[in-house]
Design a protein around this motif. Sequence first.
Motif, PDB file in Angstrom:
ATOM      1  N   PRO A   1      44.011 -14.009  83.962  1.00 27.86           N
ATOM      2  CA  PRO A   1      42.917 -13.346  83.246  1.00 27.86           C
ATOM      3  C   PRO A   1      43.445 -12.729  81.954  1.00 27.86           C
ATOM      4  N   GLU A   2      42.536 -12.346  81.080  1.00 26.30           N
ATOM      5  CA  GLU A   2      42.960 -11.694  79.838  1.00 26.30           C
ATOM      6  C   GLU A   2      43.510 -10.296  80.112  1.00 26.30           C
ATOM      7  N   PHE A   3      42.868  -9.570  81.064  1.00 27.43           N
ATOM      8  CA  PHE A   3      43.268  -8.208  81.399  1.00 27.43           C
ATOM      9  C   PHE A   3      43.470  -8.077  82.902  1.00 27.43           C
ATOM     10  N   ALA A   4      44.301  -7.117  83.280  1.00 25.07           N
ATOM     11  CA  ALA A   4      44.493  -6.800  84.694  1.00 25.07           C
ATOM     12  C   ALA A   4      44.933  -5.340  84.789  1.00 25.07           C
ATOM     13  N   PHE A   5      44.555  -4.707  85.903  1.00 22.95           N
ATOM     14  CA  PHE A   5      45.042  -3.356  86.156  1.00 22.95           C
ATOM     15  C   PHE A   5      46.501  -3.426  86.598  1.00 22.95           C
ATOM     16  N   VAL A   6      47.274  -2.430  86.192  1.00 21.56           N
ATOM     17  CA  VAL A   6      48.656  -2.296  86.634  1.00 21.56           C
ATOM     18  C   VAL A   6      48.648  -1.310  87.800  1.00 21.56           C
ATOM     19  N   GLU A   7      49.114  -1.755  88.944  1.00 24.41           N
ATOM     20  CA  GLU A   7      49.137  -0.929  90.149  1.00 24.41           C
ATOM     21  C   GLU A   7      50.563  -0.448  90.396  1.00 24.41           C
TER      22      GLU A   7
ATOM     23  N   LYS B   1      49.128   6.410  90.632  1.00 26.98           N
ATOM     24  CA  LYS B   1      47.977   6.764  91.473  1.00 26.98           C
ATOM     25  C   LYS B   1      46.973   7.588  90.659  1.00 26.98           C
ATOM     26  N   GLY B   2      45.726   7.159  90.678  1.00 28.20           N
ATOM     27  CA  GLY B   2      44.663   7.852  89.973  1.00 28.20           C
ATOM     28  C   GLY B   2      44.616   7.588  88.484  1.00 28.20           C
ATOM     29  N   ARG B   3      45.444   6.687  87.996  1.00 24.84           N
ATOM     30  CA  ARG B   3      45.487   6.373  86.572  1.00 24.84           C
ATOM     31  C   ARG B   3      44.871   5.002  86.335  1.00 24.84           C
ATOM     32  N   ASN B   4      44.365   4.773  85.136  1.00 24.71           N
ATOM     33  CA  ASN B   4      43.760   3.498  84.756  1.00 24.71           C
ATOM     34  C   ASN B   4      44.637   2.826  83.704  1.00 24.71           C
ATOM     35  N   VAL B   5      45.650   2.119  84.187  1.00 24.84           N
ATOM     36  CA  VAL B   5      46.599   1.432  83.319  1.00 24.84           C
ATOM     37  C   VAL B   5      46.233  -0.048  83.310  1.00 24.84           C
ATOM     38  N   ILE B   6      46.108  -0.596  82.102  1.00 21.68           N
ATOM     39  CA  ILE B   6      45.635  -1.960  81.920  1.00 21.68           C
ATOM     40  C   ILE B   6      46.691  -2.767  81.178  1.00 21.68           C
TER      41      ILE B   6
ATOM     42  N   PHE C   1      35.921   5.344  72.600  1.00 25.61           N
ATOM     43  CA  PHE C   1      34.688   4.645  72.926  1.00 25.61           C
ATOM     44  C   PHE C   1      33.904   5.479  73.921  1.00 25.61           C
ATOM     45  N   THR C   2      32.667   5.104  74.128  1.00 27.04           N
ATOM     46  CA  THR C   2      31.814   5.789  75.087  1.00 27.04           C
ATOM     47  C   THR C   2      31.263   4.772  76.060  1.00 27.04           C
ATOM     48  N   ASN C   3      31.414   5.066  77.335  1.00 20.50           N
ATOM     49  CA  ASN C   3      30.829   4.232  78.378  1.00 20.50           C
ATOM     50  C   ASN C   3      29.533   4.889  78.825  1.00 20.50           C
ATOM     51  N   LYS C   4      28.422   4.155  78.696  1.00 25.48           N
ATOM     52  CA  LYS C   4      27.157   4.639  79.244  1.00 25.48           C
ATOM     53  C   LYS C   4      27.076   4.084  80.649  1.00 25.48           C
ATOM     54  N   ASN C   5      27.202   4.975  81.636  1.00 30.50           N
ATOM     55  CA  ASN C   5      27.258   4.497  83.010  1.00 30.50           C
ATOM     56  C   ASN C   5      25.877   4.074  83.515  1.00 30.50           C
ATOM     57  N   GLN C   6      25.859   3.481  84.691  1.00 34.54           N
ATOM     58  CA  GLN C   6      24.629   2.944  85.276  1.00 34.54           C
ATOM     59  C   GLN C   6      23.598   4.026  85.569  1.00 34.54           C
ATOM     60  N   PHE C   7      24.023   5.276  85.565  1.00 31.00           N
ATOM     61  CA  PHE C   7      23.126   6.387  85.872  1.00 31.00           C
ATOM     62  C   PHE C   7      22.609   7.053  84.599  1.00 31.00           C
TER      63      PHE C   7
ATOM     64  N   ALA D   1      39.771  -4.437  75.483  1.00 29.81           N
ATOM     65  CA  ALA D   1      40.169  -3.775  76.729  1.00 29.81           C
ATOM     66  C   ALA D   1      39.167  -2.681  77.083  1.00 29.81           C
ATOM     67  N   ALA D   2      38.683  -1.951  76.082  1.00 26.03           N
ATOM     68  CA  ALA D   2      37.668  -0.925  76.326  1.00 26.03           C
ATOM     69  C   ALA D   2      36.397  -1.565  76.883  1.00 26.03           C
ATOM     70  N   LYS D   3      35.991  -2.695  76.325  1.00 27.07           N
ATOM     71  CA  LYS D   3      34.807  -3.414  76.829  1.00 27.07           C
ATOM     72  C   LYS D   3      35.050  -3.875  78.262  1.00 27.07           C
ATOM     73  N   TRP D   4      36.220  -4.424  78.537  1.00 30.85           N
ATOM     74  CA  TRP D   4      36.572  -4.885  79.877  1.00 30.85           C
ATOM     75  C   TRP D   4      36.523  -3.720  80.863  1.00 30.85           C
ATOM     76  N   TYR D   5      37.034  -2.572  80.443  1.00 33.82           N
ATOM     77  CA  TYR D   5      37.029  -1.395  81.308  1.00 33.82           C
ATOM     78  C   TYR D   5      35.603  -0.921  81.567  1.00 33.82           C
ATOM     79  N   CYS D   6      34.749  -0.909  80.537  1.00 35.19           N
ATOM     80  CA  CYS D   6      33.342  -0.520  80.725  1.00 35.19           C
ATOM     81  C   CYS D   6      32.644  -1.477  81.694  1.00 35.19           C
ATOM     82  N   ASP D   7      32.924  -2.767  81.575  1.00 40.50           N
ATOM     83  CA  ASP D   7      32.353  -3.743  82.510  1.00 40.50           C
ATOM     84  C   ASP D   7      32.826  -3.453  83.938  1.00 40.50           C
ATOM     85  N   TYR D   8      34.089  -3.091  84.084  1.00 41.28           N
ATOM     86  CA  TYR D   8      34.621  -2.706  85.390  1.00 41.28           C
ATOM     87  C   TYR D   8      33.883  -1.474  85.922  1.00 41.28           C
ATOM     88  N   CYS D   9      33.671  -0.465  85.075  1.00 38.96           N
ATOM     89  CA  CYS D   9      32.966   0.748  85.496  1.00 38.96           C
ATOM     90  C   CYS D   9      31.539   0.429  85.924  1.00 38.96           C
TER      91      CYS D   9
END
Length: 124
Positions: A15-21, A32-37, A65-71, A104-112
């Motif tokens: 994939p183009e992006f992946a989370f680093v665990e 743990k608890g971090r969003n590393v891409i 950037f700003t993520n407008k969440n589903q709520f 990456a910001a767009k990918w993260y928003c899609d993930y959210c």
Amino acid sequence: MSDIGKNRTINLTLPEFAFVEGAGHERPNLLKGRNVILHIRSASIMEVFDRDSVHLNGDTLRFEFTNKNQFGFDEPMVIALHYSATLDEELDRSMLISRVLKPAAKWYCDYCDWEDLNIESNDR
């Protein structure tokens, strides 16, 4: 019968992006608890933060950037570059922002959005 030892074709796509665990044998889990891409094509490592709860050094390459969440709530975020193995941060700052950090910001928003939908469907 097991596939071990059989010749088979493997499609080597990533994939183009992946989370680093950070989970596994290392203790403590420093991620743990971090969003590393990871942006695989440029070998760039970024991290997403809540914009209101982080102070980055002035020279840290970032994209706000700003993520407008589903709520319907706006979540102000920032994605910061930790490292890029294939690009020179000083020479390629605008390219890193447009080709790595913004996507990456767009990918993260899609993930959210996906996570919000999972939460919403589990609440039903």
